[in-house]
Design an enzyme around this catalytic site. Structure first.
Site, PDB file in Angstrom:
ATOM      1  N   ASP A 129     -35.419 -14.891 -14.933  1.00  0.00           N
ATOM      2  CA  ASP A 129     -36.532 -14.443 -15.767  1.00  0.00           C
ATOM      3  C   ASP A 129     -35.947 -13.858 -17.048  1.00  0.00           C
ATOM      4  O   ASP A 129     -35.385 -12.764 -17.035  1.00  0.00           O
ATOM      5  CB  ASP A 129     -37.364 -13.395 -15.027  1.00  0.00           C
ATOM      6  N   SER A 136     -39.045 -11.998  -6.494  1.00  0.00           N
ATOM      7  CA  SER A 136     -40.457 -11.680  -6.288  1.00  0.00           C
ATOM      8  C   SER A 136     -40.736 -11.783  -4.801  1.00  0.00           C
ATOM      9  O   SER A 136     -40.603 -12.856  -4.206  1.00  0.00           O
ATOM     10  CB  SER A 136     -41.354 -12.659  -7.063  1.00  0.00           C
ATOM     11  N   HIS A 190     -42.107  -4.788 -11.227  1.00  0.00           N
ATOM     12  CA  HIS A 190     -43.553  -4.988 -11.255  1.00  0.00           C
ATOM     13  C   HIS A 190     -44.147  -4.941  -9.852  1.00  0.00           C
ATOM     14  O   HIS A 190     -43.463  -5.219  -8.866  1.00  0.00           O
ATOM     15  CB  HIS A 190     -43.886  -6.328 -11.916  1.00  0.00           C
ATOM     16  N   HIS A 276     -51.640  -6.833 -12.011  1.00  0.00           N
ATOM     17  CA  HIS A 276     -50.207  -6.952 -12.280  1.00  0.00           C
ATOM     18  C   HIS A 276     -49.754  -5.650 -12.929  1.00  0.00           C
ATOM     19  O   HIS A 276     -50.120  -5.344 -14.068  1.00  0.00           O
ATOM     20  CB  HIS A 276     -49.969  -8.144 -13.208  1.00  0.00           C
TER      21      HIS A 276
END
Length: 539
Positions: A129, A136, A190, A276
């Site tokens: 990323d 993730s 996140h 998110h």
């Protein structure tokens, strides 16, 4: 309800080649992903891997009711496009020390296809990323499972790092679970939560802003230095605090907002919204991760019920930094009605409201009660003596260790040795990372043991669609040609075309629904023929 909802975590890891400080970070990150692909090919456990399918991505939809044009978007927002290495970067991938990582012409690449994305047998995604390797986690349904599969990600990238470093003739590569390089760059940790579509997004944002501005008191990771470049002297609560510039917005790498508006549900868009969350630090400890996602899930339940505390901050973005810059937790921030209150006061208001919400609705399951109890105990402990929470709050453990070292050696916060400790704190190597060493000595509280985390490296959660994704990759690894959060794509021998199995319901395609079919060890064609639509769409 309460702490139980579909959730998952994403971690971008800091990557460094100490002997090559100017090395291409994207290339280093690709080395991590390709190294783990080699671990997979070596047959470790029951791991599997395949490429990411971008067809269901929609990163420019805004929850406030519009879509950003591609020409207007920052390039970092175009996450629906596969990142490919340039020819020069491919050559760098196999470069030896003293050559292309430093200067000169690229050497020929010894590897063939460069892998930038993997979907793993535990239902997770590992990929490059921007300039970081990112893990993730698969979808989970509760805070404790979120901790387990988040820490499985640490184990995944540690295995990849070790595999890279075993190759003779290559620079050492190190990975850190932190959020800034102290040179002006920040990278994310996140969170994702499934929320009801019928709740107005403005209500979601309004209810979350005071909470997000202040929850760092128990889930901040601590940082030496202040400001984006860390040049101002001191210690602060959160690594990410100085990088937020807006209350609400779509961006994640520029003009970072406390509440992100990306409307990409990865589920039935008529029923669900995926919140998110980018306003958080990467936690090394299990307890702060557990509280971070558990308390947020509780707050979302209150917002969905319209029972969040009636509290607004005059300037939430400024409040984040004021609170972070005061590890004594005595700083006050201004409310919209002119009062001055501390971060602990704000969190106490949310904790009290959450307790009342659960009592009123009879939501008294074990994990919900545990999150409530830990939330209250942590606030009480921080209010009485900040350092009393060193076993359960990352930034406090870090502050305590550094303060002891500073006092022993008479050092200021601006000493280079303290900066080195700040980096070494987040080192994932068990024998070198300062956090890991404290944990090994029993000074950090754990919620789950290493065996459960090791199992989660290979196995998906059983109560979400991650089970179907992970098992498909493990049982039919030769037949799966692509996967994402919403679907798995099969190529069936003897049949024309590809077969996309859509997974619009995150709580369907579980072990309960599909486990017997996987256990039957059918040929892939028969397996797909026997899948019932309700198995993929019903809870």
């Amino acid at each position: 309800m309460s702490v139980h909802r579909v959730m998952g975590l994403e971690t971008e890891y800091g990557v460094l080649a100490p002997e090559a400080p100017n090395a291409n970070a994207t290339v280093l990150s690709a080395r991590v992903v390709n190294a783990y692909a080699e671990v997979i090919r070596a047959g470790t456990g029951s791991l599997a891997g395949t490429q990411w399918d971008y067809s269901d991505e929609s990163p420019l939809l805004d929850a406030r009711g519009w879509s950003v044009g591609r020409s207007e978007a920052d390039p970092s927002q175009l996450t629906d496009e596969a990142r490919e290495l340039t020819a020069e970067e491919v050559a760098l991938l196999d470069a030896r020390p003293g050559s292309t990582l430093y200067a000169g012409e690229p050497e020929p690449a010894g590897a063939g296809h460069v892998i930038m994305n993997l979907v793993l047998g535990n239902g997770a995604r590992l990929y490059v990323d921007h300039a970081h390797p990112e893990y993730s986690s698969p979808e989970t349904t509760n805070p404790l499972d979120a901790v387990v599969w988040d820490q499985a990600g640490d184990a995944v990238v540690l295995a990849a790092m070790e595999h890279v470093n075993e190759r003779p003739g290559f620079d050492q590569l190190l990975l850190y679970k932190n959020n800034t390089d102290n040179k002006g760059a920040s990278y994310g940790a996140h969170e994702n939560y499934l929320v009801r579509r019928d709740v107005e997004f403005d209500a979601v944002a309004r209810g979350l802003l005071p909470f997000f501005a202040t929850r760092q008191v128990f889930c901040g990771s601590g940082r030496v230095g202040r400001g984006a470049t860390g040049r101002s002297t001191g210690f602060q609560v959160s690594q990410r605090a100085d990088f937020f510039e807006a209350e609400v917005g779509l961006e994640t790498t520029v003009r970072r907002p406390l509440v992100n508006t990306r409307d990409e549900p990865h589920a039935d868009a008529n029923r669900y919204r995926r919140l998110h969350v980018i306003a958080g630090d990467a936690n090394l400890g299990q307890v702060p991760t557990y509280l971070r996602v558990g308390t947020t899930a509780l707050v979302l339940s209150m917002i969905e019920a319209g029972e969040e505390p009636p509290l607004d901050l005059r300037d939430p973005v400024r409040a984040v930094q004021q609170i972070s810059h005061d590890p004594g937790l005595t700083a006050t921030v201004e409310t919209a009605d002119g009062r001055r209150i501390t971060a602990l006061d704000v969190q106490q208001a949310y904790c009290d409201a959450a307790r009342a919400h659960c009592e009123n609705r009879g939501e008294a399951d074990e994990q919900t009660l545990d999150v409530l109890a830990r939330w209250q105990a942590t606030l009480d402990g921080l209010r009485a003596d900040v350092l009393s929470q060193a076993a359960t709050v990352d930034w406090v453990a870090k502050l305590q260790l550094m303060t002891q070292f500073r006092e022993r050696h008479g050092l200021g916060w601006d000493d280079a040795r303290i900066a080195l400790m700040d980096l070494q704190w987040a080192d994932l190597r068990p024998d070198r990372g300062l956090f890991r060493r404290l944990e090994a000595r029993g000074r950090i509280e754990r919620l789950v043991d290493a065996g459960r985390i090791a199992a989660a490296v290979a196995a998906p959660p059983e109560d979400t669609r991650a089970y179907f994704r992970g098992q498909s990759l493990t049982r039919y690894r030769q037949d799966v040609v692509g996967a994402n959060w919403d679907s798995v794509v099969f190529s069936v021998p003897g049949r024309r075309g590809l077969h996309r199995i859509r997974l619009p319901e995150p709580l369907a395609a579980t072990r309960h629904r599909t486990g017997a079919l996987f256990d039957a060890e059918l040929e892939v064609g028969e397996f797909l023929d026997r899948l019932a639509p309700e198995d993929l769409t019903r809870r």
